[in-house]
Design a protein around this motif. Structure first.
Motif, PDB file in Angstrom:
ATOM      1  N   ALA A  35      12.378   1.342  -8.052  1.00 45.71           N
ATOM      2  CA  ALA A  35      11.206   1.856  -8.491  1.00 45.71           C
ATOM      3  C   ALA A  35       9.945   1.344  -7.503  1.00 45.71           C
ATOM      4  O   ALA A  35       8.966   2.019  -7.286  1.00 45.71           O
ATOM      5  N   PRO A  36       9.644   0.209  -7.306  1.00 42.29           N
ATOM      6  CA  PRO A  36       8.782  -0.541  -6.537  1.00 42.29           C
ATOM      7  C   PRO A  36       8.703   0.074  -5.273  1.00 42.29           C
ATOM      8  O   PRO A  36       7.547   0.502  -4.536  1.00 42.29           O
ATOM      9  N   ILE A  37       9.863   0.415  -4.538  1.00 41.77           N
ATOM     10  CA  ILE A  37      10.032   0.918  -3.275  1.00 41.77           C
ATOM     11  C   ILE A  37       9.410   2.122  -3.004  1.00 41.77           C
ATOM     12  O   ILE A  37       8.647   2.557  -2.382  1.00 41.77           O
ATOM     13  N   VAL A  38       9.792   2.917  -4.116  1.00 40.33           N
ATOM     14  CA  VAL A  38       9.497   4.473  -4.214  1.00 40.33           C
ATOM     15  C   VAL A  38       8.073   4.691  -4.558  1.00 40.33           C
ATOM     16  O   VAL A  38       7.385   5.244  -3.850  1.00 40.33           O
ATOM     17  N   SER A  39       7.502   3.804  -5.443  1.00 39.08           N
ATOM     18  CA  SER A  39       6.064   3.728  -5.569  1.00 39.08           C
ATOM     19  C   SER A  39       5.259   3.428  -4.514  1.00 39.08           C
ATOM     20  O   SER A  39       4.080   4.028  -4.213  1.00 39.08           O
TER      21      SER A  39
END
Length: 381
Positions: free
Chosen positions: A265-269
């Protein structure tokens, strides 16, 4: 309600079926429904809860991430007689799913199925198209016994209707916005992967032929030249095509391997765009998760993906087999910052309405309707 789930894949497997069923069982825990899961035994792992009944299994030779199970039918029959489920849900059409089908018929337990994977589409990527007709004959035979077949998208609904499947109901997927959201520290990702470039583009999923992974290899080297050195790619996932991608990567590509959702999730965000060229999805969970992060998606105008991305509103859709369209779409969004921000805001608003709780209530309502109908049919028989 008491539910028996038969599936040939379950957590900790990394695929849409396993993750969806994992979410379902967690929801059933929180809503005081009883369930059991009959699934393959995973090498080196033990079931997390006593509701899981693992069956001996071995890797499928052509696709080692999938497992072939040898269900102990007599033991499972005794388990069902003891548990006395109101309904059996078969999630896959292979050995454990077939066992569930046979026992549902033998014990006269209401039976439903869910259709998660476009296996026919997969055959094309593994040069096994000659198996298409026998596969469809088996799938039609297998699913004709279901009182209801739950499918994840209008695309799959139409596909099965054209093949004379009956009792079909659309059961879409949801997204966990407590995990997938836009409020992560984006600089931490830049530091972790040593990213100096202006833009981050990401992909998450299996690295396999059926995901149209050759599109990613093309894009590594065929983004318009003035943007090429301004992009850093983060590729999340693993699979048989990873070596091919690594051999065809440009300088600014990071491979992470499989990661838990809390790290995806942090990567995609932090990404400016999420790119997902797979044409074989019956839904495309990762696309909805990217939208929930406020990240516009450039994806295939095919399968379930085309039912999630709203063209020009949350992302752009590209024609199947037209790799240059992806390059053009990526450039058009990156070069218009105001539009890119608007796409991201639209994506968040859309995704926040796609709650897992609502999706599971729809499924349970479907279960209940089947159970009541079976009781009425038995009463008037």
């Amino acid at each position: 309600m008491k539910i028996a789930i038969f599936t040939d894949t379950f957590l900790p497997d990394v695929n849409g079926v396993a993750k969806t069923l994992g979410k379902l069982t967690k929801y059933l825990d929180h809503t005081n429904h009883s369930y059991i899961v009959i699934s393959p035994k995973q090498t080196g792992s033990e079931p997390e809860t006593e509701q899981i009944y693992p069956q001996s299994s071995f890797p499928f030779p052509l696709y080692k991430e999938c497992r072939i199970s040898v269900p102990k039918k007599a033991e499972i029959r005794d388990l069902l007689l003891s548990f006395a489920p109101d309904i059996i849900h078969v999630a896959t059409p292979f050995s454990i799913g077939l066992c569930g089908l046979q026992l549902a018929k033998k014990l006269n337990i209401p039976l439903v199925g869910s259709y998660h994977t476009d296996f026919d589409h997969y055959l094309h990527y593994y040069h096994l198209s000659l198996l298409s007709k026998p596969l469809w004959r088996y799938m039609e035979w297998f699913h004709q016994h279901m009182a209801r077949i739950f499918v994840p998208s209008a695309h799959t609904y139409n596909q099965l209707m054209q093949r004379n499947f009956r009792n079909i109901q659309i059961w879409k997927r949801g997204v966990d916005t407590s995990v997938f959201h836009p409020h992560y520290d984006q600089n931490s990702i830049r530091i972790k992967y040593n990213i100096q470039q202006k833009y981050i583009l990401s992909y998450a999923g299996r690295l396999a032929p059926e995901k149209n992974i050759e599109v990613m290899a093309y894009l590594f080297k065929n983004i318009p030249e003035h943007l090429q050195n301004q992009i850093h790619w983060i590729i999340v996932g693993d699979g048989p095509s990873r070596q091919y991608l690594e051999e065809n990567k440009s300088e600014n590509v990071s491979f992470t391997g499989f990661l838990p959702q809390s790290e995806i999730a942090p990567i995609v965000s932090a990404s400016d765009l999420f790119v997902f060229p797979s044409e074989s999805e019956t839904f495309g969970n990762v696309v909805l998760e990217a939208l929930a992060c406020g990240t516009p998606v450039v994806g295939a105008n095919a399968g379930g993906v085309k039912t999630i991305i709203q063209e020009g509103f949350t992302g752009l859709l590209c024609s199947p087999q037209k790799q240059h369209e992806y390059s053009k779409a990526i450039a058009s969004i990156l070069e218009n910052e105001e539009w890119r921000q608007q796409l991201g805001e639209n994506a968040i608003r859309y995704a926040q309405k796609q709650r897992w709780e609502d999706r599971f209530e729809e499924l349970l309502s479907g279960y209940q309707a089947v159970i009541l109908n079976e009781k009425e049919t038995t009463k008037h028989a």
